[in-house]
Design a protein around this motif. Structure first.
Motif, mmCIF file in Angstrom:
data_model
loop_
_atom_site.group_PDB
_atom_site.id
_atom_site.type_symbol
_atom_site.label_atom_id
_atom_site.label_comp_id
_atom_site.label_asym_id
_atom_site.label_seq_id
_atom_site.Cartn_x
_atom_site.Cartn_y
_atom_site.Cartn_z
ATOM 1 N N PRO A 1 0.731 -1.285 -0.026
ATOM 2 C CA PRO A 1 0.041 -0.260 -0.043
ATOM 3 C C PRO A 1 0.799 1.355 -0.026
ATOM 4 O O PRO A 1 0.604 2.173 -0.818
ATOM 5 N N LEU A 2 1.881 1.209 0.762
ATOM 6 C CA LEU A 2 2.748 2.411 0.889
ATOM 7 C C LEU A 2 3.481 2.764 -0.411
ATOM 8 O O LEU A 2 3.397 3.821 -0.861
ATOM 9 N N MET A 3 3.777 2.023 -1.142
ATOM 10 C CA MET A 3 4.544 1.853 -2.423
ATOM 11 C C MET A 3 3.630 2.281 -3.656
ATOM 12 O O MET A 3 3.757 3.115 -4.388
ATOM 13 N N ALA A 4 2.178 1.868 -3.206
ATOM 14 C CA ALA A 4 1.064 2.259 -4.450
ATOM 15 C C ALA A 4 0.902 3.713 -4.482
ATOM 16 O O ALA A 4 0.676 4.565 -5.144
ATOM 17 N N VAL A 5 1.012 4.102 -2.960
ATOM 18 C CA VAL A 5 0.311 5.756 -2.843
ATOM 19 C C VAL A 5 1.803 6.338 -3.298
ATOM 20 O O VAL A 5 1.694 7.486 -4.055
ATOM 21 N N ARG A 6 3.127 6.094 -2.966
ATOM 22 C CA ARG A 6 4.109 6.745 -3.473
ATOM 23 C C ARG A 6 4.135 6.822 -5.006
ATOM 24 O O ARG A 6 4.296 7.941 -5.529
ATOM 25 N N CYS A 7 4.047 5.684 -5.708
ATOM 26 C CA CYS A 7 3.967 5.880 -7.206
ATOM 27 C C CYS A 7 2.828 6.485 -7.747
ATOM 28 O O CYS A 7 2.890 7.432 -8.732
ATOM 29 N N ALA A 8 1.606 6.386 -7.263
ATOM 30 C CA ALA A 8 0.443 7.362 -7.679
ATOM 31 C C ALA A 8 0.741 8.965 -7.235
ATOM 32 O O ALA A 8 0.432 9.532 -8.446
ATOM 33 N N GLY B 1 5.999 7.341 -17.157
ATOM 34 C CA GLY B 1 5.435 6.073 -17.752
ATOM 35 C C GLY B 1 5.509 5.147 -16.706
ATOM 36 O O GLY B 1 4.764 4.196 -16.394
ATOM 37 N N SER B 2 6.785 4.819 -16.283
ATOM 38 C CA SER B 2 6.911 4.052 -15.333
ATOM 39 C C SER B 2 6.347 4.023 -13.770
ATOM 40 O O SER B 2 5.900 3.176 -13.106
ATOM 41 N N GLN B 3 5.940 5.407 -13.538
ATOM 42 C CA GLN B 3 5.268 5.595 -12.352
ATOM 43 C C GLN B 3 4.058 5.285 -12.650
ATOM 44 O O GLN B 3 3.073 4.858 -11.579
ATOM 45 N N VAL B 4 3.131 5.388 -13.797
ATOM 46 C CA VAL B 4 1.922 5.172 -13.936
ATOM 47 C C VAL B 4 1.694 3.609 -14.054
ATOM 48 O O VAL B 4 0.714 3.057 -13.405
ATOM 49 N N GLY B 5 2.693 3.047 -14.746
ATOM 50 C CA GLY B 5 2.575 1.486 -14.825
ATOM 51 C C GLY B 5 2.961 0.934 -13.616
ATOM 52 O O GLY B 5 2.243 0.050 -13.215
ATOM 53 N N ALA B 6 3.675 1.495 -12.666
ATOM 54 C CA ALA B 6 3.788 0.896 -11.204
ATOM 55 C C ALA B 6 2.528 0.965 -10.447
ATOM 56 O O ALA B 6 2.219 0.124 -9.719
ATOM 57 N N THR B 7 1.949 2.347 -10.584
ATOM 58 C CA THR B 7 0.634 2.569 -9.824
ATOM 59 C C THR B 7 -0.442 1.409 -10.262
ATOM 60 O O THR B 7 -1.071 0.787 -9.348
ATOM 61 N N LEU B 8 -0.475 1.090 -11.699
ATOM 62 C CA LEU B 8 -1.474 0.250 -12.259
ATOM 63 C C LEU B 8 -1.029 -1.111 -11.377
ATOM 64 O O LEU B 8 -2.094 -2.098 -11.202
ATOM 65 N N ALA B 9 0.362 -1.731 -11.634
ATOM 66 C CA ALA B 9 0.558 -2.958 -11.156
ATOM 67 C C ALA B 9 0.514 -3.278 -9.653
ATOM 68 O O ALA B 9 0.190 -4.270 -9.283
ATOM 69 N N LEU B 10 0.429 -2.068 -8.976
ATOM 70 C CA LEU B 10 0.487 -2.193 -7.457
ATOM 71 C C LEU B 10 -0.764 -1.836 -6.909
ATOM 72 O O LEU B 10 -1.116 -2.240 -5.747
ATOM 73 N N ALA B 11 -1.842 -1.498 -7.688
ATOM 74 C CA ALA B 11 -3.373 -1.132 -7.328
ATOM 75 C C ALA B 11 -3.954 -2.024 -6.696
ATOM 76 O O ALA B 11 -4.687 -2.219 -5.468
ATOM 77 N N VAL B 12 -4.030 -3.258 -7.495
ATOM 78 C CA VAL B 12 -4.847 -4.787 -6.679
ATOM 79 C C VAL B 12 -4.155 -5.201 -5.687
ATOM 80 O O VAL B 12 -4.956 -5.293 -4.377
ATOM 81 N N ALA C 1 7.587 -0.673 -8.800
ATOM 82 C CA ALA C 1 6.886 -1.267 -8.245
ATOM 83 C C ALA C 1 7.498 -2.467 -7.442
ATOM 84 O O ALA C 1 7.268 -2.470 -6.197
ATOM 85 N N LEU C 2 8.325 -3.199 -8.047
ATOM 86 C CA LEU C 2 9.200 -4.266 -7.562
ATOM 87 C C LEU C 2 10.191 -3.941 -6.645
ATOM 88 O O LEU C 2 10.113 -4.116 -5.232
ATOM 89 N N PRO C 3 11.018 -2.869 -7.056
ATOM 90 C CA PRO C 3 12.138 -2.630 -6.099
ATOM 91 C C PRO C 3 11.636 -1.700 -4.839
ATOM 92 O O PRO C 3 12.191 -1.603 -3.820
ATOM 93 N N PHE C 4 10.548 -0.903 -5.104
ATOM 94 C CA PHE C 4 10.045 -0.161 -4.224
ATOM 95 C C PHE C 4 9.575 -0.791 -3.013
ATOM 96 O O PHE C 4 9.862 -0.666 -1.972
ATOM 97 N N ALA C 5 8.601 -2.121 -3.430
ATOM 98 C CA ALA C 5 8.055 -2.847 -2.584
ATOM 99 C C ALA C 5 8.974 -3.746 -1.590
ATOM 100 O O ALA C 5 9.159 -3.769 -0.264
ATOM 101 N N ALA D 1 -2.207 -3.661 -3.378
ATOM 102 C CA ALA D 1 -2.158 -2.759 -2.404
ATOM 103 C C ALA D 1 -3.601 -2.616 -1.864
ATOM 104 O O ALA D 1 -3.883 -2.621 -0.348
ATOM 105 N N ALA D 2 -4.642 -2.884 -2.635
ATOM 106 C CA ALA D 2 -5.994 -2.950 -2.140
ATOM 107 C C ALA D 2 -6.411 -4.206 -1.298
ATOM 108 O O ALA D 2 -6.855 -4.208 -0.222
ATOM 109 N N LEU D 3 -5.571 -5.216 -1.744
ATOM 110 C CA LEU D 3 -5.994 -6.421 -0.922
ATOM 111 C C LEU D 3 -5.252 -6.646 0.407
ATOM 112 O O LEU D 3 -5.612 -7.372 1.488
ATOM 113 N N THR D 4 -4.095 -5.768 0.631
ATOM 114 C CA THR D 4 -3.436 -5.635 1.809
ATOM 115 C C THR D 4 -3.425 -4.354 2.466
ATOM 116 O O THR D 4 -2.601 -3.971 3.360
ATOM 117 N N TRP D 5 -4.473 -3.584 2.064
ATOM 118 C CA TRP D 5 -4.541 -2.165 2.808
ATOM 119 C C TRP D 5 -4.691 -2.668 4.430
ATOM 120 O O TRP D 5 -5.632 -3.349 4.479
#
Length: 294
Positions: free
Chosen positions: A34-41, A183-194, A76-80, A196-200
């Motif tokens: 969840p933290l990295m999803a917020v960061r990327c978004a 683009g990498s931040q947009v892509g990372a946000t999309l990759a982390l969205a689900v 997404a991966l290295p941030f997490a 992050a929602a499941l582990t919020w």
């Protein structure tokens, strides 16, 4: 470099170093995903208007799949993984492991792109990995209270950065650098969205954790990228990348000031070995100068 460029370089190192501090503060309440999803978004929200102002939004449309891949590998991966590592490792220690990114980048470029390192660069790779072994020799324990998984996560994160660099060079070289970053931040946000929602977290994070999360996105991602690309334009990529050498220094300082972390002499010694190896591996100490060694 001019005074303005030196100031930008110092600020960039300070911001990237602070990212490890902010992760240490926020990840216990948010959790890594969840933290990295917020960061990327938040980072994407900062960078998109700049991309629009430069008239480069169209660069995001082609190769959407490749951008998603870069978003996963470079954000997404290295941030997490780093967020997970900071649950048990200090900010300074984690930042020292992060300084191995150029070493992994050189190895991946050799294996994938055929970039054969010089004798001096090979020596740098050996020295750098020797420094890593010195740094982690007392931390590789995979028991209940060990830090082995956190160390492994950090090194996997740096490897992911190295793979992302070669992937970007091979698949997205024609795209403007700011377009790749956004683009990498947009892509990372999309990759982390689900995920992050499941582990919020069931309990809402406090104001301090939210402040740290927003700072990660605005300052350590959005503003840092703006500084980085401005430096590339003014002094070239090799000198701009030298800002990574300042990250462990600032991370150790911020951790000591704000979190009471106490770096050890062993950390300083191993860190010096890692940075020397990295400088050799990337050509920073090449007699021809950074601009030719890049």
């Amino acid at each position: 470099m001019k005074g303005r460029d030196v100031a930008d370089l110092l600020l960039l190192g300070a911001l990237w170093g602070a990212s490890f501090l902010f992760m240490r503060v926020a990840v216990p309440q948010f959790g890594p995903l969840p933290l990295m999803a917020v960061r990327c978004a938040v980072g994407a929200a900062v960078l998109l208007p700049l991309l629009a102002w430069r008239g480069q939004v169209g660069a995001l449309r082609p190769s959407a799949g490749r951008r998603l891949a870069v978003g996963v590998l470079n954000s997404a991966l290295p941030f997490a993984l780093f967020a997970y590592a900071t649950l048990s490792l200090t900010a300074g220690f984690t930042a020292l492991l992060n300084s191995t990114v150029p070493i992994w980048g050189a190895l991946v470029a050799y294996a994938w792109l055929g970039d054969v390192p010089s004798r001096r660069q090979r020596a740098g790779l050996a020295i750098g990995f020797g420094g890593v072994l010195l740094l982690v020799r007392d931390r590789i324990s995979f028991g209940a209270s060990g830090e082995g998984l956190a160390v492994l996560a950090s090194l996997l994160a740096t490897l992911s950065y190295g793979v992302a660099a070669s992937f970007t060079r091979r698949r997205l070289a024609a795209v403007p650098a700011l377009g790749n970053a956004t683009g990498s931040q947009v892509g990372a946000t999309l990759a982390l969205a689900v995920p992050a929602a499941l582990t919020w977290p069931a309990e809402p994070p406090g104001a301090g954790a939210w402040s740290a999360a927003i700072a990660l996105g605005v300052a350590c991602t959005g503003l840092a990228y703006i500084l980085y690309f401005r430096l590339i334009a003014r002094v070239g990529p090799a000198r701009a990348m030298s800002g990574t050498y300042l990250v462990p220094v600032f991370a150790i300082v911020w951790g000591a000031i704000f979190l009471g972390e106490r770096p050890t002499l062993a950390m300083f010694g191993a860190g010096a070995v890692i940075l020397l190896g990295t400088a050799l591996a990337t050509g920073l100490l090449d007699r021809r100068g950074p601009s030719q060694a890049a």
